[in-house]
Design a protein around this motif. Sequence first.
Motif, PDB file in Angstrom:
ATOM      1  N   TYR A 180       0.863  -1.159   0.079  1.00  0.00           N
ATOM      2  CA  TYR A 180      -0.015  -0.071   0.020  1.00  0.00           C
ATOM      3  C   TYR A 180       0.870   1.260   0.075  1.00  0.00           C
ATOM      4  N   ARG A 181       0.421   2.321  -0.620  1.00  0.00           N
ATOM      5  CA  ARG A 181       1.213   3.558  -0.821  1.00  0.00           C
ATOM      6  C   ARG A 181       0.129   4.604  -0.250  1.00  0.00           C
ATOM      7  N   PRO A 182       0.686   5.728   0.160  1.00  0.00           N
ATOM      8  CA  PRO A 182      -0.014   7.091   0.566  1.00  0.00           C
ATOM      9  C   PRO A 182      -0.345   7.694  -0.534  1.00  0.00           C
ATOM     10  N   THR A 183      -1.793   8.154  -0.574  1.00  0.00           N
ATOM     11  CA  THR A 183      -2.395   8.738  -1.355  1.00  0.00           C
ATOM     12  C   THR A 183      -2.004  10.436  -1.309  1.00  0.00           C
ATOM     13  N   GLY A 184      -1.269  10.775  -0.143  1.00  0.00           N
ATOM     14  CA  GLY A 184      -1.149  12.094   0.122  1.00  0.00           C
ATOM     15  C   GLY A 184      -2.362  12.738   0.871  1.00  0.00           C
ATOM     16  N   ASP A 185      -3.365  12.045   0.846  1.00  0.00           N
ATOM     17  CA  ASP A 185      -4.663  12.774   1.625  1.00  0.00           C
ATOM     18  C   ASP A 185      -4.817  12.115   2.876  1.00  0.00           C
ATOM     19  N   VAL A 186      -4.968  13.266   3.677  1.00  0.00           N
ATOM     20  CA  VAL A 186      -4.927  13.113   5.316  1.00  0.00           C
ATOM     21  C   VAL A 186      -6.343  13.516   5.862  1.00  0.00           C
ATOM     22  N   LEU A 187      -7.140  12.710   6.186  1.00  0.00           N
ATOM     23  CA  LEU A 187      -8.612  12.992   6.453  1.00  0.00           C
ATOM     24  C   LEU A 187      -8.913  13.347   7.804  1.00  0.00           C
ATOM     25  N   ASP A 188      -8.848  14.267   8.721  1.00  0.00           N
ATOM     26  CA  ASP A 188      -8.624  14.428   9.928  1.00  0.00           C
ATOM     27  C   ASP A 188      -7.817  13.312  11.022  1.00  0.00           C
ATOM     28  N   HIS A 189      -6.621  13.739  10.448  1.00  0.00           N
ATOM     29  CA  HIS A 189      -5.352  13.092  10.937  1.00  0.00           C
ATOM     30  C   HIS A 189      -5.467  11.344  10.509  1.00  0.00           C
ATOM     31  N   ASN A 190      -6.355  11.003   9.662  1.00  0.00           N
ATOM     32  CA  ASN A 190      -6.371   9.684   9.176  1.00  0.00           C
ATOM     33  C   ASN A 190      -5.724   9.718   7.604  1.00  0.00           C
ATOM     34  N   ALA A 191      -4.577   9.019   7.444  1.00  0.00           N
ATOM     35  CA  ALA A 191      -3.657   8.849   6.218  1.00  0.00           C
ATOM     36  C   ALA A 191      -4.602   7.772   5.383  1.00  0.00           C
ATOM     37  N   LEU A 192      -4.728   8.425   3.932  1.00  0.00           N
ATOM     38  CA  LEU A 192      -5.469   7.311   3.015  1.00  0.00           C
ATOM     39  C   LEU A 192      -4.111   6.614   2.403  1.00  0.00           C
ATOM     40  N   PHE A 193      -4.458   5.345   2.441  1.00  0.00           N
ATOM     41  CA  PHE A 193      -3.431   4.497   1.534  1.00  0.00           C
ATOM     42  C   PHE A 193      -4.369   3.633   0.446  1.00  0.00           C
ATOM     43  N   ARG A 194      -3.731   3.398  -0.802  1.00  0.00           N
ATOM     44  CA  ARG A 194      -4.199   2.611  -1.754  1.00  0.00           C
ATOM     45  C   ARG A 194      -3.421   1.510  -2.068  1.00  0.00           C
ATOM     46  N   PRO A 195      -3.717   0.215  -2.820  1.00  0.00           N
ATOM     47  CA  PRO A 195      -2.976  -0.725  -3.221  1.00  0.00           C
ATOM     48  C   PRO A 195      -2.063  -0.191  -4.277  1.00  0.00           C
ATOM     49  N   ARG A 196      -0.892  -0.576  -4.196  1.00  0.00           N
ATOM     50  CA  ARG A 196       0.482  -0.265  -5.440  1.00  0.00           C
ATOM     51  C   ARG A 196      -0.468  -0.718  -6.780  1.00  0.00           C
TER      52      ARG A 196
END
Length: 290
Positions: free
Chosen positions: A274-290
């Motif tokens: 999983y890689r970070p998308t760069g989106d941080v939602l209320d201290h929660n980082a969003l990760f998507r599959p590579r």
Amino acid sequence: MRNQLLWRSAHAIERALGPQAARRTARLAGAVEGLSDTGVHRIALRISPRLARQNPHLVKVSPRWAVDSVRVRRQGLRLELDLRDNLQAVLYYAGRYEPAVRRFLLSELRQGDVVLDVGANIGLHALTAARRLRKLGGGRVIAFEPAEDCVAKLLAAADSNNLQVEVIAAALGEREYYAALRADSRYDEADAGVRSLYGDGAVVQEVRVIRLDDWGRSLDRLDMVKLDVEGSEIAALTGGAQTLRRLRPRALLVEDKRSESSARLHAVLDELGYRPTGDVLDHNALFRPR
């Protein structure tokens, strides 16, 4: 400026009419301030004793206004809130909690999705997901929450809102054992949102810790995971590595606000693909599959 005066008037009203009237006045001020995401954050600063010093000029919500039970309707849900808990207090005064996470759930969910809410607390996000999936035509929401009082509130809210949420009364970790769930000494013991397996406060209860890989062997689908477990995120991911690799959920939303463990958290997720998308939602980082 007018809203700041309304917050100040709540304290004056308390002196004249008592804490119940003050709380209602502060709720009016919060309803206006909570219309914006930055306003929701300011209300958290007004409530939290730990965050109070970050903005000493803000009028604070008095702990004297807190009650252990108040019935409200928030975010389209009928809920019973304990205002000694920061999460529930923010939701009460602002009318919203973690608005960016809620928007993500509403936009991301698809019919048939299977969602895990790990560290569900009173189930606000789990209930939001269940309500959205019902509108979309179906799906499955599974909430992991070890604290007995939070589990009771979650089940009661699911029942009163006629929503389907599967509740697992356990914490997730990298092995199976029993652990002490502790309060945070900087907060009221009733503040459920800051309890953890690593807290420095009083023991709230003994809780069961299980591995997602053991529990989830029967899962044949997993689309989204929200993980917010007050410092146990790496252990929960490690104990669920096989499940995450096998089912490849398209979105992992992981609390990432601890600088001392952030690099290791990202490394574990990278190992899982999983890689970070760069989106941080209320201290929660969003990760998507590579």
